[in-house]
Design a protein around this motif. Sequence first.
Motif, PDB file in Angstrom:
ATOM      1  N   CYS A  92       0.829  -1.211   0.000  1.00 28.68           N
ATOM      2  CA  CYS A  92       0.000   0.000   0.000  1.00 28.68           C
ATOM      3  C   CYS A  92       0.858   1.252   0.000  1.00 28.68           C
ATOM      4  O   CYS A  92       0.598   2.209  -0.740  1.00 28.68           O
ATOM      5  CB  CYS A  92      -0.918  -0.009   1.223  1.00 28.68           C
ATOM      6  N   CYS A  93       1.908   1.277   0.833  1.00 28.40           N
ATOM      7  CA  CYS A  93       2.808   2.440   0.869  1.00 28.40           C
ATOM      8  C   CYS A  93       3.549   2.584  -0.450  1.00 28.40           C
ATOM      9  O   CYS A  93       3.693   3.700  -0.977  1.00 28.40           O
ATOM     10  CB  CYS A  93       3.800   2.289   2.020  1.00 28.40           C
ATOM     11  N   LEU A  94       4.015   1.470  -0.989  1.00 26.39           N
ATOM     12  CA  LEU A  94       4.735   1.513  -2.255  1.00 26.39           C
ATOM     13  C   LEU A  94       3.828   1.993  -3.384  1.00 26.39           C
ATOM     14  O   LEU A  94       4.265   2.737  -4.273  1.00 26.39           O
ATOM     15  CB  LEU A  94       5.294   0.122  -2.574  1.00 26.39           C
ATOM     16  N   MET A  95       2.562   1.603  -3.332  1.00 22.55           N
ATOM     17  CA  MET A  95       1.621   2.000  -4.373  1.00 22.55           C
ATOM     18  C   MET A  95       1.358   3.508  -4.331  1.00 22.55           C
ATOM     19  O   MET A  95       1.356   4.180  -5.365  1.00 22.55           O
ATOM     20  CB  MET A  95       0.298   1.242  -4.208  1.00 22.55           C
ATOM     21  N   VAL A  96       1.149   4.070  -3.143  1.00 19.98           N
ATOM     22  CA  VAL A  96       0.878   5.500  -3.032  1.00 19.98           C
ATOM     23  C   VAL A  96       2.083   6.310  -3.511  1.00 19.98           C
ATOM     24  O   VAL A  96       1.942   7.275  -4.279  1.00 19.98           O
ATOM     25  CB  VAL A  96       0.523   5.877  -1.568  1.00 19.98           C
ATOM     26  N   GLU A  97       3.297   5.918  -3.076  1.00 21.54           N
ATOM     27  CA  GLU A  97       4.474   6.681  -3.475  1.00 21.54           C
ATOM     28  C   GLU A  97       4.729   6.552  -4.971  1.00 21.54           C
ATOM     29  O   GLU A  97       5.121   7.530  -5.627  1.00 21.54           O
ATOM     30  CB  GLU A  97       5.703   6.234  -2.683  1.00 21.54           C
ATOM     31  N   THR A  98       4.501   5.360  -5.533  1.00 24.80           N
ATOM     32  CA  THR A  98       4.689   5.191  -6.976  1.00 24.80           C
ATOM     33  C   THR A  98       3.669   6.020  -7.753  1.00 24.80           C
ATOM     34  O   THR A  98       4.003   6.617  -8.778  1.00 24.80           O
ATOM     35  CB  THR A  98       4.582   3.705  -7.362  1.00 24.80           C
ATOM     36  N   TRP A  99       2.425   6.084  -7.247  1.00 24.28           N
ATOM     37  CA  TRP A  99       1.408   6.902  -7.917  1.00 24.28           C
ATOM     38  C   TRP A  99       1.813   8.376  -7.911  1.00 24.28           C
ATOM     39  O   TRP A  99       1.642   9.083  -8.911  1.00 24.28           O
ATOM     40  CB  TRP A  99       0.052   6.745  -7.218  1.00 24.28           C
ATOM     41  N   ARG A 120      -7.373   6.270  12.011  1.00 22.77           N
ATOM     42  CA  ARG A 120      -7.777   4.865  12.116  1.00 22.77           C
ATOM     43  C   ARG A 120      -6.610   3.951  12.486  1.00 22.77           C
ATOM     44  O   ARG A 120      -6.738   2.731  12.440  1.00 22.77           O
ATOM     45  CB  ARG A 120      -8.401   4.407  10.797  1.00 22.77           C
ATOM     46  N   GLY A 121      -5.491   4.543  12.817  1.00 24.51           N
ATOM     47  CA  GLY A 121      -4.334   3.749  13.227  1.00 24.51           C
ATOM     48  C   GLY A 121      -3.649   3.057  12.083  1.00 24.51           C
ATOM     49  O   GLY A 121      -3.191   1.918  12.228  1.00 24.51           O
ATOM     50  N   GLN A 122      -3.583   3.723  10.906  1.00 23.80           N
ATOM     51  CA  GLN A 122      -3.053   3.069   9.713  1.00 23.80           C
ATOM     52  C   GLN A 122      -1.904   3.840   9.094  1.00 23.80           C
ATOM     53  O   GLN A 122      -1.731   5.031   9.303  1.00 23.80           O
ATOM     54  CB  GLN A 122      -4.177   2.948   8.663  1.00 23.80           C
ATOM     55  N   LEU A 123      -1.133   3.126   8.303  1.00 25.05           N
ATOM     56  CA  LEU A 123      -0.178   3.678   7.362  1.00 25.05           C
ATOM     57  C   LEU A 123      -0.428   2.981   6.031  1.00 25.05           C
ATOM     58  O   LEU A 123      -0.745   1.783   6.026  1.00 25.05           O
ATOM     59  CB  LEU A 123       1.262   3.419   7.822  1.00 25.05           C
ATOM     60  N   PRO A 124      -0.333   3.730   4.922  1.00 24.21           N
ATOM     61  CA  PRO A 124       0.094   5.128   4.832  1.00 24.21           C
ATOM     62  C   PRO A 124      -1.063   6.096   5.064  1.00 24.21           C
ATOM     63  O   PRO A 124      -2.223   5.721   4.961  1.00 24.21           O
ATOM     64  CB  PRO A 124       0.577   5.232   3.385  1.00 24.21           C
ATOM     65  N   PHE A 125      -0.695   7.344   5.353  1.00 19.84           N
ATOM     66  CA  PHE A 125      -1.643   8.452   5.254  1.00 19.84           C
ATOM     67  C   PHE A 125      -0.856   9.678   4.816  1.00 19.84           C
ATOM     68  O   PHE A 125       0.373   9.674   4.871  1.00 19.84           O
ATOM     69  CB  PHE A 125      -2.383   8.690   6.582  1.00 19.84           C
ATOM     70  N   ILE A 126      -1.583  10.675   4.333  1.00 13.03           N
ATOM     71  CA  ILE A 126      -0.909  11.879   3.851  1.00 13.03           C
ATOM     72  C   ILE A 126      -1.512  13.105   4.527  1.00 13.03           C
ATOM     73  O   ILE A 126      -2.606  13.037   5.120  1.00 13.03           O
ATOM     74  CB  ILE A 126      -1.021  12.041   2.321  1.00 13.03           C
ATOM     75  N   GLU A 127      -0.792  14.209   4.436  1.00 13.39           N
ATOM     76  CA  GLU A 127      -1.322  15.510   4.810  1.00 13.39           C
ATOM     77  C   GLU A 127      -1.151  16.437   3.621  1.00 13.39           C
ATOM     78  O   GLU A 127      -0.067  16.510   3.031  1.00 13.39           O
ATOM     79  CB  GLU A 127      -0.597  16.070   6.030  1.00 13.39           C
ATOM     80  N   LEU A 128      -2.218  17.093   3.252  1.00 14.57           N
ATOM     81  CA  LEU A 128      -2.209  18.036   2.140  1.00 14.57           C
ATOM     82  C   LEU A 128      -2.815  19.349   2.607  1.00 14.57           C
ATOM     83  O   LEU A 128      -3.990  19.379   3.011  1.00 14.57           O
ATOM     84  CB  LEU A 128      -2.995  17.477   0.949  1.00 14.57           C
ATOM     85  N   ASN A 129      -2.021  20.387   2.592  1.00 15.37           N
ATOM     86  CA  ASN A 129      -2.479  21.702   3.037  1.00 15.37           C
ATOM     87  C   ASN A 129      -3.084  21.647   4.443  1.00 15.37           C
ATOM     88  O   ASN A 129      -4.116  22.236   4.735  1.00 15.37           O
ATOM     89  CB  ASN A 129      -3.490  22.282   2.039  1.00 15.37           C
ATOM     90  N   GLY A 130      -2.425  20.889   5.316  1.00 16.44           N
ATOM     91  CA  GLY A 130      -2.858  20.791   6.703  1.00 16.44           C
ATOM     92  C   GLY A 130      -3.996  19.825   6.924  1.00 16.44           C
ATOM     93  O   GLY A 130      -4.561  19.774   8.021  1.00 16.44           O
ATOM     94  N   LEU A 267      -3.732  -0.270 -12.912  1.00 15.89           N
ATOM     95  CA  LEU A 267      -3.511  -1.708 -12.732  1.00 15.89           C
ATOM     96  C   LEU A 267      -2.016  -2.016 -12.725  1.00 15.89           C
ATOM     97  O   LEU A 267      -1.550  -2.836 -11.914  1.00 15.89           O
ATOM     98  CB  LEU A 267      -4.207  -2.495 -13.848  1.00 15.89           C
ATOM     99  N   ASP A 268      -1.250  -1.374 -13.577  1.00 14.89           N
ATOM    100  CA  ASP A 268       0.202  -1.578 -13.576  1.00 14.89           C
ATOM    101  C   ASP A 268       0.805  -1.158 -12.241  1.00 14.89           C
ATOM    102  O   ASP A 268       1.707  -1.831 -11.717  1.00 14.89           O
ATOM    103  CB  ASP A 268       0.835  -0.758 -14.702  1.00 14.89           C
ATOM    104  N   LEU A 269       0.300  -0.056 -11.715  1.00  9.25           N
ATOM    105  CA  LEU A 269       0.765   0.431 -10.415  1.00  9.25           C
ATOM    106  C   LEU A 269       0.478  -0.582  -9.315  1.00  9.25           C
ATOM    107  O   LEU A 269       1.352  -0.901  -8.501  1.00  9.25           O
ATOM    108  CB  LEU A 269       0.060   1.759 -10.122  1.00  9.25           C
ATOM    109  N   SER A 270      -0.750  -1.113  -9.298  1.00  8.64           N
ATOM    110  CA  SER A 270      -1.134  -2.067  -8.258  1.00  8.64           C
ATOM    111  C   SER A 270      -0.356  -3.374  -8.388  1.00  8.64           C
ATOM    112  O   SER A 270       0.145  -3.922  -7.389  1.00  8.64           O
ATOM    113  CB  SER A 270      -2.646  -2.346  -8.349  1.00  8.64           C
TER     114      SER A 270
END
Length: 465
Positions: A92-99, A120-130, A267-270
């Motif tokens: 999941c982390c690799l997919m988000v960073e590759t995207w 929700r106690g998960q990784l990954p997560f992001i912050e965008l503009n706070g 699909l290639d990303l996943s």
Amino acid sequence: MTSTTETETKVETQTPAAAAKEENLPVANDAGGDAAKDGEKPAENASAPGSPTKKTGTLKNVVTAHKKDFEKDVVYLYQFVRSPTTPSLSACCLMVETWLRMSGIQYENIDHKLRYKSKRGQLPFIELNGKEIEESDTIIRELSLYFEKDIDDGLTPDQKIMTHVFCSMLNNHTGWIVRWWRYNHPQEFLDVAQLDIKRTFNSRLPNSILNFVFKIGFRKHLKDAVGYGVGRFSLEEVVESAKNDLKVLSDFLGTKDYFFGKEPRYLDLSVFSHLAQFIYVPFGGLKEWMQEECANLLAHAERVKTKYWSDWDEILSTLEMNTHLPKKEVPAESSEPKAEDEAKKAKEEEAKKAKEAKAAEKKRLAEEKKKEREEKKKKEKEEKERKKKEKEEAEKAAKEKAAAEAEAAKQAEAAKAEAAAAETPAADGAAAPAAEATKEAAEKQETAPNGSADAAAAKPEVTAE
């Protein structure tokens, strides 16, 4: 404390649709991390802001954002630490960073040492503009809308259906095969992934304790694998199931560069993100099997890696989080002070080396003197022992000589005594006949006439002479 990939199950079992994708952060950190425990609502990110829809839309800042000094429209990605075998041990982390790399969106990894996790106690997560956005599917969907980046733009409805079908297989079945192996073989996973467990958990505890906690944390998630249908099977059965999934993907890819033509899509990303967990943290002989049966999948993964991860080797060697960012240039005004600092540092280094050389020379001389003293002492000891030995030998020889002389004197005395004893019996033997003759002459004189008596008297006188 749990492990890096242990987090791939806890939240995933809550809702099968989103679950197979998200990871749950370790629940504790002995080095002072503030990751909340399971079941607790984290103190930070307590609010639930709405997600962005369009770039022109108004985004409400979240006061509790971890990144306080954020830049506008820069994505701040929170994920797991790097690994020496792959940039992320989480699909999941690799997919988000590759995207993010595929979409050309400016982002920065936050090296939070596993201290933070989403609401929700998960990784990954992001912050965008706070604002916080969690769950990999949601992250990609919301960022696609906000930045107007749709990598599946132009696909036909049938192609989008196939994307959904294969992604569901990867998330809800193929990915769980990886987790099943890791949960059942935690030590082997650590070895193959080459994880530095202290660095991973930012901990000062002994490796033995961390390894024990790691294994316990992994094994308690076997029930999650059971819930997804792979936990009750043997390794051989699970590997065979993985082969079926991979073979279907290989057949669908065929001889194409990417699944839907010349350009990579979602699909290639996943597929790349999940295949990386089989290729770079191999188990069950699947990588060798893919080389024989699904070589096109390996070529596909290499193609995506080359296209979007030019810094792959640098990441694996340095374990740095932001090798994709340009190196910061030194401002011109600070170059002169920097040169002065470098000159000062060089001078200090030279002084340090001279001091070390002087100390080394002093130590060498001291050692030589010590060695000389030891040699001298050794020679004196040897000379003393030699003289002592000579004295003892001389005393021994004198004693032996005195004893020999005493023995010789004794033997001489004995010989003399024997000679004297031998002479005494011979003298006694000669005197006895003379006495007997004198006695006989006296007897004859008493009985003979006077004339005879005179003659007899005169005869002994002659004998006596």
